[in-house]
Design an enzyme around this catalytic site. Structure first.
Site, PDB file in Angstrom:
ATOM      1  N   HIS A 130      -4.443   2.521  -9.011  1.00 19.68           N
ATOM      2  CA  HIS A 130      -3.547   2.612  -7.806  1.00 19.68           C
ATOM      3  C   HIS A 130      -3.106   3.995  -7.439  1.00 19.68           C
ATOM      4  O   HIS A 130      -2.410   4.081  -6.355  1.00 19.68           O
ATOM      5  CB  HIS A 130      -2.186   1.463  -8.128  1.00 19.68           C
ATOM      6  CG  HIS A 130      -1.202   2.364  -9.002  1.00 19.68           C
ATOM      7  ND1 HIS A 130      -1.618   2.377 -10.429  1.00 19.68           N
ATOM      8  CD2 HIS A 130      -0.359   2.889  -8.837  1.00 19.68           C
ATOM      9  CE1 HIS A 130      -0.465   3.115 -11.021  1.00 19.68           C
ATOM     10  NE2 HIS A 130       0.225   3.547 -10.142  1.00 19.68           N
TER      11      HIS A 130
HETATM   12  C1  UD1 Z   1       4.565   3.049  -6.711  1.00 25.27           C
HETATM   13  C2  UD1 Z   1       5.179   4.383  -7.481  1.00 25.27           C
HETATM   14  C3  UD1 Z   1       3.889   4.834  -8.724  1.00 25.27           C
HETATM   15  C4  UD1 Z   1       3.984   3.639  -9.573  1.00 25.27           C
HETATM   16  C5  UD1 Z   1       3.489   2.199  -8.850  1.00 25.27           C
HETATM   17  C6  UD1 Z   1       3.191   1.105  -9.876  1.00 25.27           C
HETATM   18  C7  UD1 Z   1       6.125   5.957  -6.065  1.00 25.27           C
HETATM   19  C8  UD1 Z   1       5.988   7.248  -5.303  1.00 25.27           C
HETATM   20  N1  UD1 Z   1       5.124   5.461  -6.445  1.00 25.27           N
HETATM   21  O1  UD1 Z   1       3.352   3.269  -6.403  1.00 25.27           O
HETATM   22  O2  UD1 Z   1       4.699   6.074  -9.243  1.00 25.27           O
HETATM   23  O3  UD1 Z   1       2.953   3.955 -10.520  1.00 25.27           O
HETATM   24  O4  UD1 Z   1       4.598   2.159  -7.781  1.00 25.27           O
HETATM   25  O5  UD1 Z   1       2.620   0.141  -8.878  1.00 25.27           O
HETATM   26  O6  UD1 Z   1       7.356   5.550  -6.296  1.00 25.27           O
HETATM   27  N2  UD1 Z   1       2.555  -3.103  -1.510  1.00 25.27           N
HETATM   28  C9  UD1 Z   1       2.533  -4.530  -1.297  1.00 25.27           C
HETATM   29  N3  UD1 Z   1       3.641  -5.025  -2.095  1.00 25.27           N
HETATM   30  C10 UD1 Z   1       4.364  -4.709  -2.854  1.00 25.27           C
HETATM   31  C11 UD1 Z   1       4.471  -3.200  -3.096  1.00 25.27           C
HETATM   32  C12 UD1 Z   1       3.546  -2.452  -2.410  1.00 25.27           C
HETATM   33  O7  UD1 Z   1       1.677  -5.012  -0.647  1.00 25.27           O
HETATM   34  O8  UD1 Z   1       5.178  -5.348  -3.366  1.00 25.27           O
HETATM   35  C13 UD1 Z   1       1.741  -2.326  -0.624  1.00 25.27           C
HETATM   36  C14 UD1 Z   1       2.250  -1.532   0.440  1.00 25.27           C
HETATM   37  O9  UD1 Z   1       1.343  -1.878   1.567  1.00 25.27           O
HETATM   38  C15 UD1 Z   1       2.513  -0.255   0.191  1.00 25.27           C
HETATM   39  C16 UD1 Z   1       1.435  -0.025  -0.953  1.00 25.27           C
HETATM   40  O10 UD1 Z   1       1.341  -1.179  -1.580  1.00 25.27           O
HETATM   41  O11 UD1 Z   1       2.523   0.629   1.214  1.00 25.27           O
HETATM   42  C17 UD1 Z   1       1.854   1.029  -1.899  1.00 25.27           C
HETATM   43  O12 UD1 Z   1       3.152   0.646  -2.594  1.00 25.27           O
HETATM   44  P1  UD1 Z   1       4.347   1.943  -2.606  1.00 25.27           P
HETATM   45  O13 UD1 Z   1       5.540   1.263  -3.416  1.00 25.27           O
HETATM   46  O14 UD1 Z   1       4.344   2.660  -1.647  1.00 25.27           O
HETATM   47  O15 UD1 Z   1       3.435   2.797  -3.757  1.00 25.27           O
HETATM   48  P2  UD1 Z   1       2.665   2.319  -5.005  1.00 25.27           P
HETATM   49  O16 UD1 Z   1       1.065   2.798  -4.910  1.00 25.27           O
HETATM   50  O17 UD1 Z   1       2.959   0.915  -5.564  1.00 25.27           O
END
Ligand code: UD1
Length: 375
Positions: A214
């Protein structure tokens, strides 16, 4: 008397925002509950919001529903961080906590710490001092900033103490307490063994590997991701690879070529939804090999004694290499394939495995002892 006690209870806010936060706050929450003078309050920022990334973890860890849900959702770093701060400030005004406890290195961590410190509220950072020394990682920036403004720095290993001292943090603020993520793992292992997931996936008696990916640096660029998936495809013709896909990675998968799972031959890459905590632990414990770019999984495999290949060029958790089962292999497909096939054929060349100091299920207890003495 009851009112008097009520008045004296010190409110401690614990913040969780993203999936890896929840297992780090749970042991501290349950330990705080044992003391009448503390009132723990759980705030969920909503950085992760899908059930599989959030609610399932509360359920599996036995945590109550959060007291406050900020519902920030996904956005750019700036917008997400700002939105958390904007919504968290009124919570602090309303609750007037004695202390804020933040965990890990996600955007919710730094956003809430910054909001509190500007209001004169003390901040404790659990898992302080880890450093990848790679400032292109958003998490590294979150760690550096959170540590600079925290009053209590709770570390999981002595590497972290050294990093903090080098950055000028006063030694009396640093407390080596161990690893709360491992508290959760040890507490839930017996329950995880009752999970039906292996049977559901037809994996009883089958040798298998697990993949998780991820990190933006691995999954956002299609070429990089395709190269990794190419290597995993070749590995998966020796051993099926179970791949619970993170939402960030899911968006990219449709555009890639890789070897899909073949049920009859039990080979290929088996794509599944993200798993809850207990199901994932249950698979992890039985895996022959784990390939990952996660931080927490490097620690969990170390405790479970499962070979772990980390698909990154650096790690903020070098103790998992020195004392555990982790090996950094970067993202070169040839190297990933060679290292994985060697492990699949011969197992991990065992150095003497050690359980890192204080990764013993009692880190939450140590944190609360520090608070009893110092708050
Ligand atoms: C975040 C953390 C990372 C951690 C990871 C664990 C930061 C900068 N990053 O990264 O350190 O290792 O979480 O998973 O805080 N999304 C969904 N559903 C959700 C959450 C996210 O569909 O419940 C999708 C969204 O489109 C979003 C993308 O996943 O844009 C990324 O989510 P985001 O929270 O921005 O970063 P992670 O890659 O999950």
């Amino acid at each position: 008397m009851k009112n008097f006690l009520k008045k004296r209870r010190k409110k401690i806010i614990l913040v969780g925002g993203a999936r890896p936060n929840f297992m780090k706050i749970a042991p501290v929450y349950f330990e705080l509950l044992k003391y009448k003078n503390f009132k723990p309050i759980i705030v969920h920022t909503g950085q992760h919001y899908d059930s599989q990334m959030s609610a399932f973890f509360f359920r599996d860890l036995g945590l109550p529903k959060p007291d406050v849900y900020l519902g920030v959702g996904s956005a750019s770093h700036a917008v997400q961080t700002a939105c958390i701060m904007e919504r968290f400030e009124p919570v602090l005004i309303n609750e007037k906590p004695e202390l804020l406890l933040v965990v890990g290195d996600v955007n919710s961590t730094v956003a809430c710490a910054l909001t509190a410190v500007k209001m004169g509220i003390k901040v404790g950072h659990i898992e302080a001092g880890l450093r990848s020394f790679d400032r292109s990682m958003p998490e590294e920036i979150n760690r550096l900033l959170t540590d600079q403004i925290s009053d209590f720095l709770f570390t999981t290993c002595l590497d972290a103490n050294k990093n903090l001292l080098r950055e000028g943090i006063a030694p009396e603020k640093i407390f080596f307490v161990g690893n709360t993520m491992i508290d959760s793992l040890l507490r839930h292992l017996a329950l995880a063994r009752k999970s039906e997931i292996k049977a559901q996936l037809g994996l009883i008696g089958v040798k298998f590997g697990i993949l998780t990916l991820h990190r933006p640096s691995n999954v956002d660029d299609l070429n990089t991701l395709q190269r990794i998936m190419g290597a995993i495809s070749r590995i998966s013709s020796s051993i099926p690879i179970i791949f619970p896909v993170h939402p960030r990675t899911q968006k990219q998968l449709g555009q890639l070529n890789f070897l899909y799972y073949n049920e009859k031959h039990k080979k290929g890459i088996r794509i599944i939804e993200p798993l809850g905590y207990l199901d994932f632990l249950s698979l992890l414990e039985r895996a022959s090999i784990v390939l990952t770019d996660s931080g927490g999984i490097q620690e969990e495999t170390t405790i479970l004694g499962i070979p772990c290949l980390t698909l990154r060029d650096n790690t903020e958790r070098p103790i998992t290499i020195r004392e555990g089962t982790n090996r950094l292999v970067g993202t070169d497909p040839k190297r990933i394939e060679e290292e994985a096939l060697r492990i699949i054929k011969k197992g991990l060349k065992r150095k003497r495995l050690k359980r890192p100091k204080y990764w013993d299920g009692r880190a939450g207890e140590r944190i609360v002892k520090v608070l009893l003495k110092n708050l």
